[in-house]
Design a protein around this motif. Structure first.
Motif, PDB file in Angstrom:
ATOM      1  N   HIS A  10       0.835  -1.209   0.000  1.00  0.00           N
ATOM      2  CA  HIS A  10       0.000   0.000   0.000  1.00  0.00           C
ATOM      3  C   HIS A  10       0.875   1.266   0.000  1.00  0.00           C
ATOM      4  O   HIS A  10       1.704   1.458   0.888  1.00  0.00           O
ATOM      5  N   GLY A  11       0.683   2.105  -1.015  1.00  0.00           N
ATOM      6  CA  GLY A  11       1.390   3.390  -1.074  1.00  0.00           C
ATOM      7  C   GLY A  11       2.814   3.325  -1.579  1.00  0.00           C
ATOM      8  O   GLY A  11       3.525   4.339  -1.564  1.00  0.00           O
ATOM      9  N   ARG A  12       3.272   2.178  -2.016  1.00  0.00           N
ATOM     10  CA  ARG A  12       4.696   2.027  -2.368  1.00  0.00           C
ATOM     11  C   ARG A  12       4.914   1.678  -3.834  1.00  0.00           C
ATOM     12  O   ARG A  12       5.973   1.205  -4.197  1.00  0.00           O
ATOM     13  N   LEU A  13       3.912   1.907  -4.672  1.00  0.00           N
ATOM     14  CA  LEU A  13       4.090   1.463  -6.057  1.00  0.00           C
ATOM     15  C   LEU A  13       5.096   2.312  -6.831  1.00  0.00           C
ATOM     16  O   LEU A  13       5.797   1.818  -7.716  1.00  0.00           O
ATOM     17  N   LEU A  14       5.198   3.599  -6.505  1.00  0.00           N
ATOM     18  CA  LEU A  14       6.053   4.457  -7.333  1.00  0.00           C
ATOM     19  C   LEU A  14       7.560   4.158  -7.194  1.00  0.00           C
ATOM     20  O   LEU A  14       8.262   4.169  -8.208  1.00  0.00           O
ATOM     21  N   PRO A  15       8.068   3.866  -5.995  1.00  0.00           N
ATOM     22  CA  PRO A  15       9.495   3.478  -5.942  1.00  0.00           C
ATOM     23  C   PRO A  15       9.768   2.220  -6.763  1.00  0.00           C
ATOM     24  O   PRO A  15      10.812   2.122  -7.424  1.00  0.00           O
ATOM     25  N   VAL A  16       8.826   1.268  -6.741  1.00  0.00           N
ATOM     26  CA  VAL A  16       9.027   0.025  -7.505  1.00  0.00           C
ATOM     27  C   VAL A  16       8.998   0.333  -9.006  1.00  0.00           C
ATOM     28  O   VAL A  16       9.865  -0.104  -9.773  1.00  0.00           O
ATOM     29  N   ALA A  17       8.001   1.131  -9.409  1.00  0.00           N
ATOM     30  CA  ALA A  17       7.891   1.480 -10.837  1.00  0.00           C
ATOM     31  C   ALA A  17       9.132   2.247 -11.296  1.00  0.00           C
ATOM     32  O   ALA A  17       9.637   2.018 -12.404  1.00  0.00           O
ATOM     33  N   THR A  18       9.642   3.124 -10.450  1.00  0.00           N
ATOM     34  CA  THR A  18      10.837   3.905 -10.783  1.00  0.00           C
ATOM     35  C   THR A  18      12.018   2.973 -11.030  1.00  0.00           C
ATOM     36  O   THR A  18      12.736   3.102 -12.034  1.00  0.00           O
ATOM     37  N   ALA A  19      12.208   2.024 -10.124  1.00  0.00           N
ATOM     38  CA  ALA A  19      13.343   1.102 -10.256  1.00  0.00           C
ATOM     39  C   ALA A  19      13.201   0.256 -11.524  1.00  0.00           C
ATOM     40  O   ALA A  19      14.175   0.059 -12.268  1.00  0.00           O
ATOM     41  N   ILE A  20      11.985  -0.215 -11.790  1.00  0.00           N
ATOM     42  CA  ILE A  20      11.777  -1.052 -12.986  1.00  0.00           C
ATOM     43  C   ILE A  20      12.128  -0.259 -14.248  1.00  0.00           C
ATOM     44  O   ILE A  20      12.827  -0.747 -15.135  1.00  0.00           O
ATOM     45  N   LYS A  21      11.668   0.983 -14.309  1.00  0.00           N
ATOM     46  CA  LYS A  21      11.916   1.785 -15.518  1.00  0.00           C
ATOM     47  C   LYS A  21      13.401   2.100 -15.682  1.00  0.00           C
ATOM     48  O   LYS A  21      13.945   2.042 -16.796  1.00  0.00           O
ATOM     49  N   GLN A  23     -12.383  10.248 -23.754  1.00  0.00           N
ATOM     50  CA  GLN A  23     -11.404  11.238 -23.284  1.00  0.00           C
ATOM     51  C   GLN A  23     -10.260  10.538 -22.523  1.00  0.00           C
ATOM     52  O   GLN A  23      -9.096  10.890 -22.692  1.00  0.00           O
ATOM     53  N   LEU A  24     -10.617   9.517 -21.727  1.00  0.00           N
ATOM     54  CA  LEU A  24      -9.565   8.773 -21.014  1.00  0.00           C
ATOM     55  C   LEU A  24      -8.572   8.165 -22.000  1.00  0.00           C
ATOM     56  O   LEU A  24      -7.365   8.173 -21.765  1.00  0.00           O
ATOM     57  N   VAL A  25      -9.102   7.636 -23.096  1.00  0.00           N
ATOM     58  CA  VAL A  25      -8.227   7.031 -24.117  1.00  0.00           C
ATOM     59  C   VAL A  25      -7.233   8.075 -24.631  1.00  0.00           C
ATOM     60  O   VAL A  25      -6.027   7.832 -24.708  1.00  0.00           O
ATOM     61  N   ARG A  26      -7.748   9.271 -24.937  1.00  0.00           N
ATOM     62  CA  ARG A  26      -6.854  10.337 -25.451  1.00  0.00           C
ATOM     63  C   ARG A  26      -5.810  10.720 -24.409  1.00  0.00           C
ATOM     64  O   ARG A  26      -4.624  10.870 -24.718  1.00  0.00           O
ATOM     65  N   LEU A  27      -6.251  10.847 -23.152  1.00  0.00           N
ATOM     66  CA  LEU A  27      -5.318  11.283 -22.108  1.00  0.00           C
ATOM     67  C   LEU A  27      -4.264  10.210 -21.822  1.00  0.00           C
ATOM     68  O   LEU A  27      -3.075  10.527 -21.669  1.00  0.00           O
ATOM     69  N   PHE A  28      -4.690   8.945 -21.754  1.00  0.00           N
ATOM     70  CA  PHE A  28      -3.716   7.867 -21.497  1.00  0.00           C
ATOM     71  C   PHE A  28      -2.704   7.794 -22.643  1.00  0.00           C
ATOM     72  O   PHE A  28      -1.514   7.584 -22.433  1.00  0.00           O
ATOM     73  N   LYS A  29      -3.201   7.973 -23.863  1.00  0.00           N
ATOM     74  CA  LYS A  29      -2.295   7.883 -25.022  1.00  0.00           C
ATOM     75  C   LYS A  29      -1.223   8.966 -24.938  1.00  0.00           C
ATOM     76  O   LYS A  29      -0.028   8.714 -25.098  1.00  0.00           O
ATOM     77  N   GLU A  30      -1.669  10.180 -24.632  1.00  0.00           N
ATOM     78  CA  GLU A  30      -0.720  11.294 -24.560  1.00  0.00           C
ATOM     79  C   GLU A  30       0.239  11.094 -23.380  1.00  0.00           C
ATOM     80  O   GLU A  30       1.426  11.389 -23.473  1.00  0.00           O
ATOM     81  N   ALA A  31      -0.291  10.579 -22.269  1.00  0.00           N
ATOM     82  CA  ALA A  31       0.543  10.348 -21.082  1.00  0.00           C
ATOM     83  C   ALA A  31       1.615   9.300 -21.385  1.00  0.00           C
ATOM     84  O   ALA A  31       2.790   9.468 -21.038  1.00  0.00           O
ATOM     85  N   LEU A  32       1.216   8.216 -22.055  1.00  0.00           N
ATOM     86  CA  LEU A  32       2.181   7.144 -22.345  1.00  0.00           C
ATOM     87  C   LEU A  32       3.266   7.607 -23.309  1.00  0.00           C
ATOM     88  O   LEU A  32       4.383   7.099 -23.303  1.00  0.00           O
ATOM     89  N   GLN A  33       2.939   8.606 -24.134  1.00  0.00           N
ATOM     90  CA  GLN A  33       3.918   9.084 -25.107  1.00  0.00           C
ATOM     91  C   GLN A  33       4.747  10.250 -24.564  1.00  0.00           C
ATOM     92  O   GLN A  33       5.680  10.693 -25.219  1.00  0.00           O
ATOM     93  N   HIS A  34       4.398  10.722 -23.366  1.00  0.00           N
ATOM     94  CA  HIS A  34       5.118  11.866 -22.790  1.00  0.00           C
ATOM     95  C   HIS A  34       6.485  11.409 -22.260  1.00  0.00           C
ATOM     96  O   HIS A  34       6.569  10.421 -21.526  1.00  0.00           O
ATOM     97  N   PRO A  35       7.558  12.135 -22.593  1.00  0.00           N
ATOM     98  CA  PRO A  35       8.872  11.757 -22.066  1.00  0.00           C
ATOM     99  C   PRO A  35       9.058  12.280 -20.643  1.00  0.00           C
ATOM    100  O   PRO A  35       9.608  13.358 -20.442  1.00  0.00           O
ATOM    101  N   GLY A  36       8.618  11.520 -19.670  1.00  0.00           N
ATOM    102  CA  GLY A  36       8.725  11.939 -18.278  1.00  0.00           C
ATOM    103  C   GLY A  36       7.564  11.389 -17.474  1.00  0.00           C
ATOM    104  O   GLY A  36       6.752  10.607 -17.982  1.00  0.00           O
ATOM    105  N   ASP A  88      10.299   8.323 -16.582  1.00  0.00           N
ATOM    106  CA  ASP A  88       9.327   8.121 -17.668  1.00  0.00           C
ATOM    107  C   ASP A  88       8.289   7.037 -17.320  1.00  0.00           C
ATOM    108  O   ASP A  88       8.347   5.912 -17.820  1.00  0.00           O
ATOM    109  N   ILE A  89       7.335   7.409 -16.461  1.00  0.00           N
ATOM    110  CA  ILE A  89       6.302   6.476 -15.994  1.00  0.00           C
ATOM    111  C   ILE A  89       4.950   7.156 -16.185  1.00  0.00           C
ATOM    112  O   ILE A  89       4.844   8.370 -16.010  1.00  0.00           O
ATOM    113  N   THR A  90       3.927   6.387 -16.500  1.00  0.00           N
ATOM    114  CA  THR A  90       2.568   6.936 -16.473  1.00  0.00           C
ATOM    115  C   THR A  90       1.909   6.469 -15.184  1.00  0.00           C
ATOM    116  O   THR A  90       1.910   5.268 -14.884  1.00  0.00           O
TER     117      THR A  90
END
Ligand code: TPP
Ligand code: SF4
Length: 293
Positions: free
Chosen positions: A73-84, A182-195, A118-120
């Motif tokens: 709980h609450g710890r997904l971002l450090p894991v995602a950071t390390a994976i990326k 709209q979610l589809v458009r936002l997720f697409k742009e987020a996944l393509q964002h460098p950061g 570079d994580i969404t």
């Protein structure tokens, strides 16, 4: 030389286990939009790492076909950071609830934002702790009545979008589960964002939140995507605008067109990342002995 043609994938290719969410839960909208975007971008499920915390929303890691880490709980971002950072070629997505990200995980959230890896990051925001039966979360409005706050919460609510902007975010968006296109458009742009890309999704909990319903959101949101005058690239103007609105802004809220992800500042040659075995992630014993003995 034979040309390899990659078959276009479709949303069904990303189906995982059958969701166990309550019928009507907003998180279905997120799952459906995500499957559509991954198919449109034709990303191989083996190249996706979906990292989640704990909560109803975090169970999405079982419902989408991809590599997944259903963590703490609450710890997904450090894991995602390390994976990326260790696997720059992977599409890394973090997903969880507003309790996960804006309560117990708040400090990780702010540091992930300013680090700009570079994580969404998708936050399914329902103003309650759904999995533990509907206690008030930090995004619950002042006065919100729940089992844990029978007289109404006496705390001011947290807004992940404003916090992210103040912490230097390079991509901030907000969607609504009742508007999947709209979610589809936002997720697409987020996944393509460098950061680091935050997509806060207003995702009604139909079981424990009888105030912030689909209809309530429809009446209380302001879709900035429909405003041709709105400029999402000027942080000061964006902050001023959203601080003075009397409705909840949705759409692409902010995007820094010159964003440089952490890996670009870290790896010598980010376009040709080294293979995992070439990265020295473990210190040599001899080196440690030299330093500390
Ligand atoms: C360290 C820790 N603290 C508390 C809990 C209990 N707990 C599990 S899920 C949860 C909150 C879930 O709310 P949220 O993250 O908003 O997700 P939702 O269920 O609403 O999707 C809590 C407090 C836990 N599992 N681990
Ligand atoms: S309790 Fe709420 S958040 Fe959890 S699955 Fe049911 S509707 Fe969704």
């Amino acid at each position: 030389m034979a040309t390899v043609i990659k078959a276009q994938r479709n949303p069904k290719d990303y189906e995982g286990l059958k969701p166990v969410w309550c019928p009507g839960c907003g998180d279905f909208g997120v799952l459906n939009a995500l499957k559509k975007v991954l198919a449109d971008l034709n990303i191989d499920p083996k190249d996706i790492a979906l990292v989640t915390g704990i909560g109803c929303s975090s169970q999405i890691s079982s419902f989408l076909k991809a590599y997944a880490f259903h963590g703490v709980h609450g710890r997904l971002l450090p894991v995602a950071t390390a994976i990326k950072l260790m696997n720059p070629h992977l599409t890394v997505i973090g997903a969880g609830g507003d309790g996960d990200g804006y309560a117990i995980g708040l400090s990780h959230f702010l540091h992930a934002v300013r680090r700009n890896v570079d994580i969404t990051y998708i936050v399914m925001n329902n103003q309650v702790y759904g999995l533990t039966k509907g206690q008030a979360s930090p995004t619950a409005a002042f006065g919100f009545v729940t089992t844990s706050t029978p007289q109404g919460t006496r705390e001011r609510d947290v807004d992940g979008v404003k916090l992210a902007l103040a912490a230097g975010a390079t991509f901030v968006a907000r969607g609504f589960s009742g508007d999947v296109p709209q979610l589809v458009r936002l997720f697409k742009e987020a996944l393509q964002h460098p950061g680091f890309a935050l997509v806060d999704v207003l995702s009604p909990c139909v079981t424990y939140n009888r105030v912030n319903t689909y209809d309530w959101f429809r009446e209380n949101i302001l879709n900035l995507d429909e405003d041709p005058e709105y400029d999402p690239t000027d942080r000061v103007k964006v902050l001023t605008k959203i601080m003075t609105l009397d409705r909840i802004p949705t759409g692409l809220i902010f995007k820094d067109p010159s964003s440089k992800p952490y890996s670009r500042l870290l790896l010598k040659d980010p376009d040709n990342p080294p293979a995992l075995e070439e990265l020295r992630v473990r210190p040599e014993l001899a080196e440690l002995q030299e330093q500390f003995v």
